[in-house]
Design an enzyme around this catalytic site. Structure first.
Site, mmCIF file in Angstrom:
data_model
loop_
_atom_site.group_PDB
_atom_site.id
_atom_site.type_symbol
_atom_site.label_atom_id
_atom_site.label_comp_id
_atom_site.label_asym_id
_atom_site.label_seq_id
_atom_site.Cartn_x
_atom_site.Cartn_y
_atom_site.Cartn_z
ATOM 1 C CG HIS A 156 5.852 4.154 4.624
ATOM 2 N ND1 HIS A 156 5.815 5.482 5.006
ATOM 3 C CD2 HIS A 156 6.463 4.141 3.415
ATOM 4 C CE1 HIS A 156 6.365 6.223 4.068
ATOM 5 N NE2 HIS A 156 6.767 5.438 3.087
ATOM 6 C CG ASP A 194 5.012 6.411 8.158
ATOM 7 O OD1 ASP A 194 5.704 5.394 8.334
ATOM 8 O OD2 ASP A 194 4.628 6.774 7.032
ATOM 9 C CB SER A 272 9.278 7.215 2.273
ATOM 10 O OG SER A 272 8.134 7.562 1.548
#
Length: 426
Positions: A156, A194, A272
Protein backbone atom coordinates in the site's frame (compact mmCIF):
# COMPACT_ATOMS: atom_id res chain seq x y z
CA UNK A 1 39.21 -11.05 74.94
CA UNK A 2 36.76 -13.94 75.10
CA UNK A 3 34.30 -11.88 73.05
CA UNK A 4 37.01 -11.22 70.43
CA UNK A 5 37.75 -14.96 70.02
CA UNK A 6 34.03 -15.63 69.78
CA UNK A 7 33.90 -13.17 66.85
CA UNK A 8 36.96 -14.80 65.34
CA UNK A 9 35.40 -18.26 65.53
CA UNK A 10 32.20 -16.86 63.99
CA UNK A 11 34.18 -15.34 61.13
CA UNK A 12 36.06 -18.59 60.53
CA UNK A 13 32.82 -20.54 60.65
CA UNK A 14 31.25 -18.16 58.15
CA UNK A 15 34.18 -18.62 55.78
CA UNK A 16 33.81 -22.39 55.98
CA UNK A 17 30.04 -22.23 55.43
CA UNK A 18 30.40 -19.82 52.48
CA UNK A 19 32.99 -22.07 50.84
CA UNK A 20 30.87 -25.17 51.43
CA UNK A 21 27.85 -23.43 49.91
CA UNK A 22 29.94 -22.78 46.81
CA UNK A 23 30.61 -26.50 46.55
CA UNK A 24 34.32 -26.01 47.12
CA UNK A 25 34.96 -28.32 50.11
CA UNK A 26 37.26 -31.16 48.99
CA UNK A 27 36.87 -34.68 50.32
CA UNK A 28 40.04 -35.80 52.14
CA UNK A 29 40.60 -39.40 53.06
CA UNK A 30 42.86 -40.56 55.86
CA UNK A 31 45.40 -41.90 53.38
CA UNK A 32 45.70 -38.58 51.52
CA UNK A 33 49.39 -37.82 50.92
CA UNK A 34 48.82 -34.22 51.86
CA UNK A 35 46.18 -32.28 53.72
CA UNK A 36 47.26 -28.91 52.32
CA UNK A 37 45.16 -28.86 49.17
CA UNK A 38 44.09 -25.53 47.68
CA UNK A 39 40.75 -24.67 46.09
CA UNK A 40 39.62 -21.45 44.44
CA UNK A 41 36.12 -20.30 45.27
CA UNK A 42 33.92 -17.58 43.74
CA UNK A 43 32.29 -15.16 46.16
CA UNK A 44 29.98 -12.26 45.30
CA UNK A 45 31.35 -8.73 45.72
CA UNK A 46 29.21 -7.76 48.76
CA UNK A 47 30.04 -10.97 50.66
CA UNK A 48 33.74 -10.76 49.71
CA UNK A 49 34.01 -7.22 51.07
CA UNK A 50 32.20 -8.16 54.31
CA UNK A 51 34.47 -11.18 54.84
CA UNK A 52 37.61 -9.13 54.25
CA UNK A 53 36.49 -6.66 56.87
CA UNK A 54 36.07 -9.54 59.36
CA UNK A 55 39.48 -11.03 58.46
CA UNK A 56 41.10 -7.69 59.23
CA UNK A 57 39.94 -8.15 62.84
CA UNK A 58 42.00 -11.35 63.24
CA UNK A 59 45.63 -10.85 64.38
CA UNK A 60 48.14 -12.13 61.82
CA UNK A 61 49.50 -14.76 64.23
CA UNK A 62 45.99 -16.16 64.72
CA UNK A 63 44.99 -16.12 61.02
CA UNK A 64 43.99 -19.57 59.83
CA UNK A 65 46.20 -20.79 56.94
CA UNK A 66 43.65 -23.47 56.11
CA UNK A 67 40.03 -24.11 57.00
CA UNK A 68 39.21 -27.76 56.51
CA UNK A 69 41.50 -27.92 53.50
CA UNK A 70 40.31 -24.54 52.12
CA UNK A 71 42.41 -21.44 51.74
CA UNK A 72 41.37 -17.99 50.56
CA UNK A 73 43.22 -17.14 47.36
CA UNK A 74 44.41 -13.56 46.95
CA UNK A 75 41.98 -12.32 49.56
CA UNK A 76 44.46 -9.64 50.58
CA UNK A 77 44.48 -8.22 47.07
CA UNK A 78 40.81 -7.30 47.19
CA UNK A 79 40.04 -3.73 48.09
CA UNK A 80 38.76 -3.11 51.59
CA UNK A 81 36.51 -0.44 50.10
CA UNK A 82 33.07 -1.71 49.11
CA UNK A 83 32.15 -1.44 45.40
CA UNK A 84 30.21 1.70 44.62
CA UNK A 85 27.40 -0.30 43.02
CA UNK A 86 26.89 -3.92 44.02
CA UNK A 87 24.00 -4.25 41.58
CA UNK A 88 26.27 -3.44 38.63
CA UNK A 89 28.52 -6.43 39.25
CA UNK A 90 25.70 -8.78 40.25
CA UNK A 91 23.21 -7.92 37.49
CA UNK A 92 25.69 -7.59 34.65
CA UNK A 93 24.41 -4.13 33.74
CA UNK A 94 27.85 -2.72 32.94
CA UNK A 95 28.64 -0.19 30.29
CA UNK A 96 29.39 -2.98 27.80
CA UNK A 97 25.75 -4.12 28.11
CA UNK A 98 26.70 -7.66 29.11
CA UNK A 99 23.57 -9.70 29.78
CA UNK A 100 22.92 -12.18 32.54
CA UNK A 101 21.53 -14.61 29.94
CA UNK A 102 20.71 -14.73 26.20
CA UNK A 103 17.56 -12.76 25.47
CA UNK A 104 17.71 -10.76 28.69
CA UNK A 105 17.15 -7.02 28.46
CA UNK A 106 20.33 -5.11 29.27
CA UNK A 107 20.90 -1.42 29.75
CA UNK A 108 21.66 -0.78 26.07
CA UNK A 109 19.78 -3.67 24.48
CA UNK A 110 17.22 -1.50 22.67
CA UNK A 111 19.88 0.89 21.36
CA UNK A 112 22.10 -1.97 20.15
CA UNK A 113 19.20 -3.72 18.41
CA UNK A 114 18.08 -0.51 16.71
CA UNK A 115 21.58 0.38 15.56
CA UNK A 116 22.04 -3.06 14.00
CA UNK A 117 19.17 -2.41 11.56
CA UNK A 118 18.97 1.39 11.39
CA UNK A 119 21.39 1.82 8.48
CA UNK A 120 19.14 -0.37 6.31
CA UNK A 121 15.93 1.58 7.02
CA UNK A 122 14.79 3.93 4.24
CA UNK A 123 12.09 6.52 3.64
CA UNK A 124 9.92 5.92 0.56
CA UNK A 125 8.04 8.78 -1.07
CA UNK A 126 5.61 8.16 -3.94
CA UNK A 127 4.43 11.08 -6.08
CA UNK A 128 1.77 10.81 -8.78
CA UNK A 129 0.91 13.54 -11.25
CA UNK A 130 -1.23 14.23 -14.30
CA UNK A 131 0.01 16.65 -16.96
CA UNK A 132 2.75 17.79 -14.63
CA UNK A 133 0.36 18.51 -11.78
CA UNK A 134 0.88 16.53 -8.59
CA UNK A 135 -2.34 14.82 -7.57
CA UNK A 136 -1.17 12.64 -4.71
CA UNK A 137 1.84 11.91 -2.54
CA UNK A 138 2.38 9.03 -0.17
CA UNK A 139 5.05 8.30 2.40
CA UNK A 140 6.25 5.06 3.92
CA UNK A 141 9.28 3.15 5.05
CA UNK A 142 11.26 0.16 3.85
CA UNK A 143 14.18 -2.10 4.70
CA UNK A 144 17.18 -2.86 2.50
CA UNK A 145 17.49 -6.65 2.63
CA UNK A 146 20.29 -7.07 0.07
CA UNK A 147 23.40 -4.93 -0.54
CA UNK A 148 22.36 -4.73 -4.23
CA UNK A 149 19.55 -2.33 -3.24
CA UNK A 150 16.59 -4.70 -2.84
CA UNK A 151 14.06 -3.12 -0.45
CA UNK A 152 11.20 -4.83 1.35
CA UNK A 153 8.14 -2.67 2.06
CA UNK A 154 4.32 -2.69 2.07
CA UNK A 155 2.29 -2.82 -1.12
CA UNK A 156 0.00 0.00 0.00
CA UNK A 157 3.05 2.28 0.21
CA UNK A 158 3.59 1.99 -3.56
CA UNK A 159 0.03 1.59 -4.82
CA UNK A 160 -1.62 3.66 -7.52
CA UNK A 161 -3.88 6.10 -5.67
CA UNK A 162 -6.33 6.19 -8.57
CA UNK A 163 -6.44 2.42 -9.04
CA UNK A 164 -6.11 0.76 -5.65
CA UNK A 165 -5.26 -2.65 -7.15
CA UNK A 166 -2.35 -1.43 -9.28
CA UNK A 167 1.27 -0.48 -8.67
CA UNK A 168 2.06 3.20 -8.97
CA UNK A 169 3.35 4.55 -12.26
CA UNK A 170 4.53 7.71 -10.54
CA UNK A 171 7.90 8.65 -9.11
CA UNK A 172 9.27 6.52 -6.27
CA UNK A 173 11.99 8.30 -4.30
CA UNK A 174 14.04 6.43 -1.69
CA UNK A 175 16.00 8.32 0.96
CA UNK A 176 18.68 6.53 2.95
CA UNK A 177 19.54 7.14 6.58
CA UNK A 178 22.56 9.25 5.57
CA UNK A 179 20.41 11.50 3.38
CA UNK A 180 21.30 10.07 -0.05
CA UNK A 181 18.37 9.88 -2.46
CA UNK A 182 17.70 7.31 -5.18
CA UNK A 183 15.01 6.71 -7.76
CA UNK A 184 13.26 3.45 -6.96
CA UNK A 185 11.53 0.90 -9.19
CA UNK A 186 8.68 -1.26 -7.91
CA UNK A 187 9.69 -4.81 -8.86
CA UNK A 188 6.70 -6.68 -7.42
CA UNK A 189 3.72 -6.08 -5.19
CA UNK A 190 1.05 -8.35 -3.72
CA UNK A 191 -1.96 -6.53 -2.31
CA UNK A 192 -3.47 -9.55 -0.54
CA UNK A 193 -0.43 -9.90 1.73
CA UNK A 194 0.45 -6.17 1.43
CA UNK A 195 4.08 -6.97 0.59
CA UNK A 196 6.14 -5.24 -2.12
CA UNK A 197 9.73 -5.16 -3.34
CA UNK A 198 11.41 -1.94 -4.52
CA UNK A 199 14.83 -1.78 -6.17
CA UNK A 200 17.40 1.03 -6.20
CA UNK A 201 20.79 1.08 -7.91
CA UNK A 202 23.91 2.17 -6.08
CA UNK A 203 27.52 2.22 -7.26
CA UNK A 204 28.59 0.82 -3.89
CA UNK A 205 27.07 -1.98 -1.77
CA UNK A 206 24.45 -0.77 0.67
CA UNK A 207 23.95 -1.66 4.32
CA UNK A 208 21.42 -4.50 4.56
CA UNK A 209 19.44 -5.79 7.52
CA UNK A 210 19.54 -9.41 8.61
CA UNK A 211 16.30 -11.39 8.46
CA UNK A 212 15.33 -13.43 11.53
CA UNK A 213 12.59 -15.99 12.19
CA UNK A 214 9.22 -14.78 13.39
CA UNK A 215 8.18 -18.31 14.38
CA UNK A 216 10.53 -18.07 17.36
CA UNK A 217 8.68 -15.10 18.84
CA UNK A 218 6.63 -15.41 22.00
CA UNK A 219 4.11 -13.05 23.55
CA UNK A 220 6.07 -10.75 25.84
CA UNK A 221 9.26 -10.68 23.75
CA UNK A 222 10.83 -7.24 23.35
CA UNK A 223 10.77 -5.74 19.85
CA UNK A 224 11.83 -2.47 18.24
CA UNK A 225 9.99 -0.65 15.43
CA UNK A 226 11.96 1.57 13.04
CA UNK A 227 10.73 3.85 10.28
CA UNK A 228 9.80 7.33 9.16
CA UNK A 229 6.42 8.26 10.68
CA UNK A 230 5.12 11.57 9.31
CA UNK A 231 8.42 11.78 7.35
CA UNK A 232 10.41 11.96 10.60
CA UNK A 233 13.31 9.80 9.52
CA UNK A 234 15.27 7.52 11.84
CA UNK A 235 12.45 7.21 14.38
CA UNK A 236 12.67 4.33 16.87
CA UNK A 237 9.99 3.00 19.22
CA UNK A 238 10.02 -0.11 21.37
CA UNK A 239 7.54 -2.44 23.02
CA UNK A 240 6.61 -6.08 23.39
CA UNK A 241 4.88 -8.70 21.28
CA UNK A 242 1.22 -8.83 22.36
CA UNK A 243 0.20 -11.75 20.12
CA UNK A 244 2.04 -13.89 17.59
CA UNK A 245 -0.97 -15.08 15.57
CA UNK A 246 -3.59 -12.36 15.41
CA UNK A 247 -5.88 -13.36 12.52
CA UNK A 248 -7.12 -10.89 9.93
CA UNK A 249 -10.70 -11.98 10.63
CA UNK A 250 -10.22 -10.80 14.25
CA UNK A 251 -9.56 -7.34 12.80
CA UNK A 252 -12.55 -7.41 10.49
CA UNK A 253 -10.43 -7.80 7.35
CA UNK A 254 -12.12 -9.82 4.61
CA UNK A 255 -10.62 -11.90 1.81
CA UNK A 256 -7.58 -14.13 2.20
CA UNK A 257 -7.01 -15.21 5.81
CA UNK A 258 -3.76 -13.74 7.13
CA UNK A 259 -1.94 -13.68 10.45
CA UNK A 260 -0.21 -10.72 12.04
CA UNK A 261 2.13 -9.98 14.89
CA UNK A 262 0.44 -7.67 17.37
CA UNK A 263 2.69 -5.33 19.34
CA UNK A 264 2.36 -2.26 21.54
CA UNK A 265 5.08 -0.35 19.65
CA UNK A 266 3.99 3.15 18.64
CA UNK A 267 3.62 3.35 14.85
CA UNK A 268 1.93 6.03 12.74
CA UNK A 269 1.40 7.06 9.13
CA UNK A 270 4.74 6.61 7.40
CA UNK A 271 5.83 3.64 9.54
CA UNK A 272 4.26 1.23 7.05
CA UNK A 273 6.90 -0.97 5.43
CA UNK A 274 9.48 -0.34 8.14
CA UNK A 275 11.08 -3.21 10.05
CA UNK A 276 10.14 -4.72 13.39
CA UNK A 277 13.32 -6.17 14.89
CA UNK A 278 14.19 -8.39 17.83
CA UNK A 279 16.91 -7.70 20.42
CA UNK A 280 19.49 -9.22 18.07
CA UNK A 281 18.68 -6.56 15.47
CA UNK A 282 17.11 -9.13 13.13
CA UNK A 283 14.02 -8.22 11.11
CA UNK A 284 11.12 -10.37 12.33
CA UNK A 285 8.23 -8.36 10.92
CA UNK A 286 7.10 -5.60 8.57
CA UNK A 287 5.07 -2.87 10.28
CA UNK A 288 1.79 -2.51 8.42
CA UNK A 289 -0.98 -0.81 10.41
CA UNK A 290 -2.41 0.32 13.72
CA UNK A 291 -5.90 0.58 15.13
CA UNK A 292 -7.16 4.13 14.70
CA UNK A 293 -7.79 6.08 17.89
CA UNK A 294 -6.13 3.36 19.98
CA UNK A 295 -2.78 3.18 21.73
CA UNK A 296 -0.70 0.03 21.87
CA UNK A 297 -2.50 -1.83 19.07
CA UNK A 298 -0.06 -2.14 16.19
CA UNK A 299 0.37 -4.94 13.66
CA UNK A 300 3.13 -6.35 11.49
CA UNK A 301 3.41 -9.01 8.80
CA UNK A 302 5.58 -11.87 10.18
CA UNK A 303 8.88 -12.04 8.31
CA UNK A 304 8.35 -15.78 7.70
CA UNK A 305 5.22 -14.93 5.69
CA UNK A 306 6.99 -12.11 3.84
CA UNK A 307 9.86 -14.48 2.95
CA UNK A 308 7.41 -16.93 1.33
CA UNK A 309 5.91 -14.08 -0.69
CA UNK A 310 9.36 -13.05 -1.91
CA UNK A 311 10.15 -16.64 -2.88
CA UNK A 312 7.05 -16.67 -5.06
CA UNK A 313 8.05 -13.34 -6.60
CA UNK A 314 11.34 -14.95 -7.67
CA UNK A 315 9.77 -18.22 -8.78
CA UNK A 316 6.57 -17.10 -10.49
CA UNK A 317 6.89 -13.35 -10.87
CA UNK A 318 3.73 -13.09 -8.77
CA UNK A 319 2.04 -14.80 -5.83
CA UNK A 320 0.12 -17.90 -6.88
CA UNK A 321 -2.62 -18.87 -4.43
CA UNK A 322 -4.59 -22.11 -4.74
CA UNK A 323 -8.36 -21.64 -4.43
CA UNK A 324 -10.74 -24.32 -3.16
CA UNK A 325 -13.90 -22.26 -2.80
CA UNK A 326 -14.63 -22.98 0.87
CA UNK A 327 -14.92 -20.94 4.03
CA UNK A 328 -13.19 -22.75 6.89
CA UNK A 329 -13.10 -22.51 10.69
CA UNK A 330 -10.41 -23.81 13.04
CA UNK A 331 -11.95 -26.12 15.64
CA UNK A 332 -11.06 -25.66 19.27
CA UNK A 333 -12.13 -27.54 22.38
CA UNK A 334 -14.54 -24.74 23.19
CA UNK A 335 -16.37 -24.56 19.86
CA UNK A 336 -16.39 -28.37 19.52
CA UNK A 337 -18.26 -28.57 22.84
CA UNK A 338 -20.66 -25.86 21.68
CA UNK A 339 -21.36 -27.60 18.33
CA UNK A 340 -21.95 -30.96 20.07
CA UNK A 341 -24.48 -29.35 22.38
CA UNK A 342 -26.38 -27.96 19.39
CA UNK A 343 -26.20 -31.12 17.27
CA UNK A 344 -26.00 -34.58 18.80
CA UNK A 345 -24.80 -36.07 15.48
CA UNK A 346 -21.73 -33.82 15.40
CA UNK A 347 -18.63 -36.01 14.84
CA UNK A 348 -16.34 -37.07 17.67
CA UNK A 349 -13.18 -35.05 17.04
CA UNK A 350 -10.58 -33.34 19.17
CA UNK A 351 -9.37 -30.98 16.44
CA UNK A 352 -9.70 -30.36 12.74
CA UNK A 353 -11.01 -27.73 10.32
CA UNK A 354 -14.75 -27.22 9.85
CA UNK A 355 -16.15 -26.49 6.38
CA UNK A 356 -18.64 -23.66 6.93
CA UNK A 357 -19.52 -22.58 3.36
CA UNK A 358 -18.95 -24.17 -0.08
CA UNK A 359 -19.05 -21.87 -3.11
CA UNK A 360 -21.26 -23.27 -5.89
CA UNK A 361 -19.24 -24.40 -8.92
CA UNK A 362 -15.93 -24.16 -7.02
CA UNK A 363 -13.29 -26.92 -6.96
CA UNK A 364 -14.53 -27.94 -3.49
CA UNK A 365 -18.13 -28.12 -4.72
CA UNK A 366 -17.09 -30.27 -7.68
CA UNK A 367 -15.12 -32.54 -5.36
CA UNK A 368 -18.16 -33.19 -3.15
CA UNK A 369 -17.46 -31.05 -0.06
CA UNK A 370 -20.48 -30.12 2.07
CA UNK A 371 -21.01 -27.59 4.86
CA UNK A 372 -20.45 -29.36 8.17
CA UNK A 373 -17.59 -31.55 6.89
CA UNK A 374 -14.58 -31.68 9.20
CA UNK A 375 -11.21 -31.91 7.45
CA UNK A 376 -8.93 -34.12 9.54
CA UNK A 377 -6.34 -35.09 6.91
CA UNK A 378 -5.08 -33.14 3.91
CA UNK A 379 -2.94 -35.05 1.43
CA UNK A 380 -2.14 -37.66 4.08
CA UNK A 381 -1.16 -35.14 6.79
CA UNK A 382 -3.19 -34.65 9.96
CA UNK A 383 -4.33 -31.03 10.13
CA UNK A 384 -5.80 -28.97 12.92
CA UNK A 385 -5.73 -25.47 11.43
CA UNK A 386 -6.36 -23.58 8.22
CA UNK A 387 -2.72 -22.52 8.17
CA UNK A 388 -1.59 -26.15 8.00
CA UNK A 389 -3.83 -26.74 4.96
CA UNK A 390 -2.42 -23.63 3.25
CA UNK A 391 1.14 -24.79 3.98
CA UNK A 392 0.44 -28.21 2.40
CA UNK A 393 -1.03 -26.65 -0.76
CA UNK A 394 1.70 -24.05 -1.13
CA UNK A 395 1.47 -22.65 -4.67
CA UNK A 396 0.33 -25.92 -6.26
CA UNK A 397 -2.47 -24.98 -8.64
CA UNK A 398 -3.90 -27.82 -10.76
CA UNK A 399 -2.43 -30.47 -8.45
CA UNK A 400 -5.01 -32.91 -7.00
CA UNK A 401 -5.07 -33.42 -3.22
CA UNK A 402 -6.67 -36.24 -1.27
CA UNK A 403 -8.72 -35.00 1.67
CA UNK A 404 -10.19 -37.10 4.48
CA UNK A 405 -13.29 -35.59 6.09
CA UNK A 406 -15.48 -36.73 8.95
CA UNK A 407 -19.22 -36.19 8.71
CA UNK A 408 -22.22 -36.52 11.01
CA UNK A 409 -22.31 -39.73 13.04
CA UNK A 410 -18.55 -40.15 12.49
CA UNK A 411 -18.80 -41.16 8.84
CA UNK A 412 -15.39 -40.96 7.11
CA UNK A 413 -15.27 -39.87 3.46
CA UNK A 414 -12.24 -39.50 1.19
CA UNK A 415 -12.46 -36.67 -1.38
CA UNK A 416 -10.15 -35.57 -4.16
CA UNK A 417 -9.93 -31.86 -4.93
CA UNK A 418 -7.89 -29.92 -7.50
CA UNK A 419 -7.32 -26.24 -6.54
CA UNK A 420 -7.71 -23.48 -9.11
CA UNK A 421 -5.72 -20.23 -9.01
CA UNK A 422 -7.26 -17.50 -6.94
CA UNK A 423 -8.24 -14.47 -8.99
CA UNK A 424 -7.75 -10.92 -7.70
CA UNK A 425 -11.51 -10.38 -7.34
CA UNK A 426 -12.00 -13.43 -5.07
Amino acid sequence: MRRFFAKTRASAALLAVAAAAAGAVPALSDDSPSRTSSTTISISAPLRWWMIQRMNLVPHELAFPSLGGLSLINHSVASATPPTDFNEEVSGSKGDDSRCCPGCLGRNSIAVAAEAAASAVVNISVTQSINGMMIAKGIGSGTIIDPDGTILTCAHVVLDFLNQRSITTGKVEVTLRDGRKFDGVVVNADFHSDIAVVKITSKTPLAAAKLGLSKRLRPGDWVVALGCPLSLQNTITAGIVSSVDRKSSDLGLLGVEREYLQTDCAINQGNSGGPLVNLDGEVIGINIMKVANADGLSFAVPIDSAAKIMEQFKKNGRVVRPWLGVKLLDLTEKNITHLKEKDGSFPDVRNGVLVVVVTPGSPADQAGFSPGDIIIEFNGKLVGSIKEIIDVMGDKVGTPFTVLVKRANNKLVSLRVTPAEMKPDR
